[in-house]
Design an enzyme around this catalytic site. Structure first.
Site, PDB file in Angstrom:
ATOM      1  N   GLU A  98      62.676  53.015  23.247  1.00  0.00           N
ATOM      2  CA  GLU A  98      62.276  54.186  24.514  1.00  0.00           C
ATOM      3  C   GLU A  98      61.635  55.346  24.558  1.00  0.00           C
ATOM      4  O   GLU A  98      62.308  56.193  23.251  1.00  0.00           O
ATOM      5  CB  GLU A  98      63.116  54.629  25.466  1.00  0.00           C
ATOM      6  CG  GLU A  98      63.882  52.513  25.776  1.00  0.00           C
ATOM      7  CD  GLU A  98      65.101  53.029  26.668  1.00  0.00           C
ATOM      8  OE1 GLU A  98      65.294  53.241  27.233  1.00  0.00           O
ATOM      9  OE2 GLU A  98      65.604  52.103  26.936  1.00  0.00           O
ATOM     10  N   CYS A 118      71.422  51.160  17.494  1.00  0.00           N
ATOM     11  CA  CYS A 118      72.368  52.174  16.858  1.00  0.00           C
ATOM     12  C   CYS A 118      74.325  51.682  16.291  1.00  0.00           C
ATOM     13  O   CYS A 118      74.544  50.735  16.925  1.00  0.00           O
ATOM     14  CB  CYS A 118      72.633  53.141  17.961  1.00  0.00           C
ATOM     15  SG  CYS A 118      73.375  54.560  16.870  1.00  0.00           S
ATOM     16  N   CYS A 122      79.220  55.050  19.708  1.00  0.00           N
ATOM     17  CA  CYS A 122      79.651  56.241  21.244  1.00  0.00           C
ATOM     18  C   CYS A 122      79.941  55.166  22.204  1.00  0.00           C
ATOM     19  O   CYS A 122      79.551  54.179  22.757  1.00  0.00           O
ATOM     20  CB  CYS A 122      79.040  56.712  20.974  1.00  0.00           C
ATOM     21  SG  CYS A 122      78.085  58.047  19.907  1.00  0.00           S
ATOM     22  N   CYS A 125      77.967  54.715  25.769  1.00  0.00           N
ATOM     23  CA  CYS A 125      76.453  54.822  25.511  1.00  0.00           C
ATOM     24  C   CYS A 125      75.324  53.867  25.426  1.00  0.00           C
ATOM     25  O   CYS A 125      76.587  52.694  24.328  1.00  0.00           O
ATOM     26  CB  CYS A 125      75.440  55.300  23.831  1.00  0.00           C
ATOM     27  SG  CYS A 125      74.711  55.431  24.100  1.00  0.00           S
ATOM     28  N   GLU A 166      70.138  57.345  15.516  1.00  0.00           N
ATOM     29  CA  GLU A 166      70.919  58.165  14.795  1.00  0.00           C
ATOM     30  C   GLU A 166      69.899  59.195  14.416  1.00  0.00           C
ATOM     31  O   GLU A 166      69.590  57.965  12.815  1.00  0.00           O
ATOM     32  CB  GLU A 166      72.202  57.806  14.536  1.00  0.00           C
ATOM     33  CG  GLU A 166      73.033  58.728  13.415  1.00  0.00           C
ATOM     34  CD  GLU A 166      72.814  60.697  14.725  1.00  0.00           C
ATOM     35  OE1 GLU A 166      73.399  60.971  15.203  1.00  0.00           O
ATOM     36  OE2 GLU A 166      72.800  61.548  14.119  1.00  0.00           O
ATOM     37  N   SER A 197      68.848  65.967  17.364  1.00  0.00           N
ATOM     38  CA  SER A 197      70.581  65.476  17.925  1.00  0.00           C
ATOM     39  C   SER A 197      71.050  64.437  17.150  1.00  0.00           C
ATOM     40  O   SER A 197      70.603  63.373  16.815  1.00  0.00           O
ATOM     41  CB  SER A 197      70.234  64.749  19.861  1.00  0.00           C
ATOM     42  OG  SER A 197      71.575  64.967  20.275  1.00  0.00           O
ATOM     43  N   HIS A 222      81.053  65.751  23.042  1.00  0.00           N
ATOM     44  CA  HIS A 222      82.218  65.772  23.614  1.00  0.00           C
ATOM     45  C   HIS A 222      83.415  65.647  23.997  1.00  0.00           C
ATOM     46  O   HIS A 222      83.813  65.185  24.984  1.00  0.00           O
ATOM     47  CB  HIS A 222      81.503  64.217  23.788  1.00  0.00           C
ATOM     48  CG  HIS A 222      80.225  63.532  23.859  1.00  0.00           C
ATOM     49  ND1 HIS A 222      78.725  64.497  24.949  1.00  0.00           N
ATOM     50  CD2 HIS A 222      79.021  63.150  22.924  1.00  0.00           C
ATOM     51  CE1 HIS A 222      77.674  63.889  24.183  1.00  0.00           C
ATOM     52  NE2 HIS A 222      78.055  63.208  23.356  1.00  0.00           N
ATOM     53  N   CYS A 343      68.145  57.405  27.642  1.00  0.00           N
ATOM     54  CA  CYS A 343      67.598  55.915  27.123  1.00  0.00           C
ATOM     55  C   CYS A 343      69.169  55.090  26.500  1.00  0.00           C
ATOM     56  O   CYS A 343      69.665  54.898  26.644  1.00  0.00           O
ATOM     57  CB  CYS A 343      67.616  56.800  25.636  1.00  0.00           C
ATOM     58  SG  CYS A 343      66.064  57.384  25.342  1.00  0.00           S
TER      59      CYS A 343
HETATM   60  N1  SAH Z   1      72.467  59.598  18.153  1.00  0.00           N
HETATM   61  C1  SAH Z   1      72.163  61.244  18.649  1.00  0.00           C
HETATM   62  C2  SAH Z   1      71.258  61.531  19.058  1.00  0.00           C
HETATM   63  C3  SAH Z   1      70.926  59.832  20.565  1.00  0.00           C
HETATM   64  S1  SAH Z   1      72.074  60.172  22.050  1.00  0.00           S
HETATM   65  C4  SAH Z   1      73.619  61.692  19.455  1.00  0.00           C
HETATM   66  O1  SAH Z   1      74.263  61.128  19.030  1.00  0.00           O
HETATM   67  O2  SAH Z   1      73.178  62.897  19.469  1.00  0.00           O
HETATM   68  C5  SAH Z   1      71.288  61.225  23.352  1.00  0.00           C
HETATM   69  C6  SAH Z   1      72.844  62.380  23.668  1.00  0.00           C
HETATM   70  O3  SAH Z   1      73.449  61.308  25.045  1.00  0.00           O
HETATM   71  C7  SAH Z   1      73.225  62.588  23.147  1.00  0.00           C
HETATM   72  O4  SAH Z   1      73.987  63.678  23.035  1.00  0.00           O
HETATM   73  C8  SAH Z   1      74.416  61.233  22.999  1.00  0.00           C
HETATM   74  O5  SAH Z   1      76.098  61.570  23.087  1.00  0.00           O
HETATM   75  C9  SAH Z   1      74.822  61.302  25.322  1.00  0.00           C
HETATM   76  N2  SAH Z   1      74.566  59.808  26.001  1.00  0.00           N
HETATM   77  C10 SAH Z   1      74.853  58.906  25.364  1.00  0.00           C
HETATM   78  N3  SAH Z   1      75.290  58.119  26.084  1.00  0.00           N
HETATM   79  C11 SAH Z   1      75.026  58.415  27.016  1.00  0.00           C
HETATM   80  C12 SAH Z   1      75.711  58.653  28.701  1.00  0.00           C
HETATM   81  N4  SAH Z   1      76.067  57.632  28.937  1.00  0.00           N
HETATM   82  N5  SAH Z   1      76.105  59.432  29.413  1.00  0.00           N
HETATM   83  C13 SAH Z   1      75.629  60.869  28.955  1.00  0.00           C
HETATM   84  N6  SAH Z   1      74.963  61.453  28.008  1.00  0.00           N
HETATM   85  C14 SAH Z   1      74.562  60.321  27.318  1.00  0.00           C
END
Ligand code: SAH
Length: 354
Positions: A98, A118, A122, A125, A166, A197, A222, A343
């Site tokens: 996306e 990924c 997390c 996510c 990532e 990021s 976080h 995303c």
């Molecule tokens: N892997 C990288 C980039 C992708 S995620 C990273 O972890 O930074 C982009 C951002 O969206 C990250 O800060 C991630 O923690 C956050 N994110 C992922 N899922 C989310 C959700 N359900 N609600 C809010 N933020 C989220």
């Protein structure tokens, strides 16, 4: 394009202009100006059959010896609220990724994916639910921009690597992509207009600091204690807060770039007053008076995680507490709320439906 062909043939979108010239001269035995023409077409997201100033014989040869890794637009969603556009792209092997295009006062910004899936795990996510399928090629990352620009007839001026995947786990391809995008013969977008990021691969942050690319680094923090962070982000067991924040300090000291922290607010988990106090103390301990910014993001509720977002007042309160402790924090503006613009969600649904 079958998978076998795709890997055996040369992806011209992933090549620098010099590499493309070399390919044109040595493999295709053509004069160098053909490379200029092909590069111009690639800049416009054209496929070989659209390259109308090339002889038919050359197009046939290109089809035989090369390929173009652009994604194709599988679905497109336009927000009725703010015009944000989300693309669900299909890659040559049927994988989905996306991108999101957002309009700001100063131009268009695009959020790109760097991997199909990924493996960071997390818990909040959507992108990580099915694990990582594969890394994206440099051309597949660049292609997300070229195809979006072509589809929307716009020029992108800002890039955030904040989509699926990532970026530092696909390090070499991402670095190559960054060089392509920055190059004068490529998109000519300055590193200062690009944010990367990461969930916190500290070893790679040190490497990135040596690349001479003054990107904005954005750290998905976080949580403000190892215990809380390890519970929602498995990567924290490999690189605990001490390792991560020491790497951030090094990045700032080498590049002079202000570091940005993402902090997703999850109701009852990390959004209490004591969490704000801990966060402020942690950032001050490692970064002192260095400039930094905290982006607060109310969590997007992903069905599988069960995490809930707090109400607007609690989010504003958290920002206020940080500001009172001299930590520069803002709540991220939500764009594309009606199109599932964060995303991972579309790819996840596309996979579920197959
Ligand atoms: N892997 C990288 C980039 C992708 S995620 C990273 O972890 O930074 C982009 C951002 O969206 C990250 O800060 C991630 O923690 C956050 N994110 C992922 N899922 C989310 C959700 N359900 N609600 C809010 N933020 C989220």
């Amino acid at each position: 394009m079958t998978e076998k062909n795709a890997s055996a043939l040369c992806d011209l979108v992933s090549m620098s202009f010099d590499e493309l010239s070399e390919f044109v001269v040595t493999v295709l035995k053509q004069p160098k100006f053909r490379a200029v023409q092909i590069a111009e077409w690639i800049r416009r997201g054209a496929c070989f059959s659209e390259m109308t100033n090339l002889p038919a014989k050359l197009i046939a040869e290109l089809n035989e010896k090369a390929w173009l890794s652009y994604p194709s637009v599988f679905q497109k969603f336009v927000s009725q609220i703010d015009g944000t556009v989300k693309f669900l792209y299909r890659l040559h092997d049927g994988e989905y990724v996306e991108s999101v295009v957002m309009q700001y006062e100063h131009g268009y910004s695009i959020c790109l994916s760097t991997q199909a899936g990924c493996r960071m795990g997390c818990r909040f996510c959507a992108s990580t639910i099915g694990g990582k399928v594969r890394d994206l090629l440099p051309g597949e990352i660049l292609g997300q921009i070229l195809v979006a620009e072509k589809d929307l007839s716009i020029r992108i001026s800002n890039i955030v690597l904040m989509g699926i995947g990532e970026p530092l786990d696909n390090y070499d391809n991402v670095i190559r992509f960054l060089k392509l995008v920055n190059s004068e013969k490529g998109l000519n977008i300055g590193y200062r207009h690009i944010s990367l990021s990461t969930c916190g691969l500290a070893d790679r942050i040190y490497r990135l600091a040596e690349e001479d690319m003054p990107l904005t680094l954005s750290i998905s923090l976080h949580a403000a204690s190892d215990e809380a962070r390890s519970e929602i982000m498995p990567v924290n067991k490999r690189f605990p807060l001490d390792a991560l924040l020491t790497a951030c300090r090094d990045y700032f000291d080498k590049t002079g770039r202000r570091i940005s922290f993402e902090y997703t607010l999850i109701a009852g988990k990390n959004d209490r007053k004591e969490d704000a106090v801990k966060l402020a103390a942690l950032l001050k301990k490692y970064l002192g008076k260095r400039p930094l910014h905290v982006n607060l993001i109310p969590v997007n509720e992903v069905e599988e995680s069960g995490f809930k977002r707090g109400n607007k007042a609690s989010v504003m309160q958290f920002a206020k507490e940080l500001n009172a402790l001299s930590i520069n924090a803002t709540v991220r503006r939500t764009l594309g709320a009606d199109i599932n613009a964060s995303c991972g969600q579309l790819r996840h649904n596309a996979d579920k439906n197959e």
